[in-house]
Design a protein around this motif. Structure first.
Motif, PDB file in Angstrom:
ATOM      1  N   TYR A 121       0.820  -1.210   0.000  1.00 42.50           N
ATOM      2  CA  TYR A 121       0.000   0.000   0.000  1.00 42.50           C
ATOM      3  C   TYR A 121       0.859   1.267   0.000  1.00 42.50           C
ATOM      4  N   MET A 144       0.297   4.018  -2.973  1.00 41.14           N
ATOM      5  CA  MET A 144       0.000   5.435  -2.764  1.00 41.14           C
ATOM      6  C   MET A 144       1.034   6.325  -3.458  1.00 41.14           C
ATOM      7  N   GLY A 198      -9.401  -1.987  -7.377  1.00 43.61           N
ATOM      8  CA  GLY A 198      -9.411  -1.405  -6.033  1.00 43.61           C
ATOM      9  C   GLY A 198     -10.370  -2.112  -5.100  1.00 43.61           C
ATOM     10  N   SER A 218      -8.773  -4.827  -2.247  1.00 46.91           N
ATOM     11  CA  SER A 218      -8.980  -4.385  -0.867  1.00 46.91           C
ATOM     12  C   SER A 218      -9.681  -5.467  -0.050  1.00 46.91           C
ATOM     13  N   ILE A 267      -9.423   2.583   0.639  1.00 45.28           N
ATOM     14  CA  ILE A 267      -9.390   2.397  -0.813  1.00 45.28           C
ATOM     15  C   ILE A 267     -10.676   1.742  -1.305  1.00 45.28           C
ATOM     16  N   SER A 310     -13.038   3.536  -3.920  1.00 45.56           N
ATOM     17  CA  SER A 310     -13.296   2.867  -5.195  1.00 45.56           C
ATOM     18  C   SER A 310     -14.789   2.754  -5.468  1.00 45.56           C
TER      19      SER A 310
END
Length: 256
Positions: free
Chosen positions: A90, A94, A201, A205, A237, A241
């Motif tokens: 992650y 980012m 996403g 996740s 996220i 999303s």
């Protein structure tokens, strides 16, 4: 496992670094080909992938250092040895998103369309790269009596030795591989730009959130004894999303 694939005198090739590099290479080739199919400048896509490679390594390493700060305070030079293992996904994501946004604005690339080109490459890169984690012993799981448990015995491994553990590296690889094939399916049938990236996403996740419960390495906690740092970021996220999915689908429906 074999953290060091080849050792000849001063030359050492770490399995982790080789597999992560292989994942990046496969992802870059795939992105360039898909970008060309979608009418994007393949040279610009290759340039973008180069910057994303640098950003994701730096971002992933930085977040790993933050999570494992106690170790790195005592061993500061180890911060630089990312090829031995130790990238938080992650953190890399980012940093890569921020870099991609800047690059696309600077060179006038359509953000959502370009992001859809890159999304399957991210997934297949993960699917390959996570085997590097497996060989290095990082990202290991909790102890288990499951018949598919993995026991690390190499003294150079980052995992606890001689203890049966959940092979969470393999779980993460399979999760990414399944997502990759789903994204390829969505890519051919998408109804709006951004659908492929947002599908990634959402799916990643959810899968990562579940797998985190089986991780045994130091995760760092956003909510003590409840949510790891990665789970907390994953929830953010996931929510983001879903919000963008609804907005993009609505915009596409109005346009049609």
């Amino acid at each position: 496992m074999h953290p060091i694939l080849i050792e000849f005198g001063f030359l050492k090739i770490f399995t982790y670094g080789l597999l992560v590099a292989t994942g990046f290479f496969v992802g870059i080739v795939l992105a360039a080909k898909q970008g060309q199919k979608d009418g994007l400048d393949s040279a610009r896509i290759l340039d973008l992938c180069f910057y994303l490679l640098i950003a994701s390594i730096l971002g992933g390493r930085l977040l790993y250092v933050v999570v494992e700060y106690r170790y790195f305070i005592a061993n500061p030079l180890e911060m630089l040895k990312f090829w031995k293992g130790g990238l938080v996904y992650y953190g890399g994501l980012m940093a890569a998103v921020a870099t991609a946004w800047y690059f696309m604005r600077k060179f006038d690339l359509p953000f959502w369309k370009t992001a859809d080109v890159l999304a399957p490459s991210i997934a297949i890169g993960q699917a390959i790269g996570r085997w590097g984690c497996f060989f290095a012993g990082c990202c290991y799981g909790v102890r288990t009596d499951a018949p598919w448990a993995i026991t690390f015995t190499n003294p150079q491994s980052l995992a606890p030795l001689n203890v049966p553990l959940h092979p969470t590296q393999i779980y993460l690889s399979l999760n990414a591989l399944v997502i990759f094939f789903i994204l390829l399916w969505v890519q051919k049938r998408k109804r709006f730009d951004g659908q492929v990236l947002l599908t990634y996403g959402i799916l990643y996740s959810i899968g990562r959130f579940i797998i985190e419960f089986y991780r045994g390495d130091d995760r760092g906690y956003a909510v003590p004894d409840m949510l790891s740092t990665s789970q907390f970021i994953g929830l953010f996220i996931l929510g983001l999303s879903i919000v963008f999915w609804v907005r993009r689908r609505g915009q596409a429906a109005k346009a049609s």
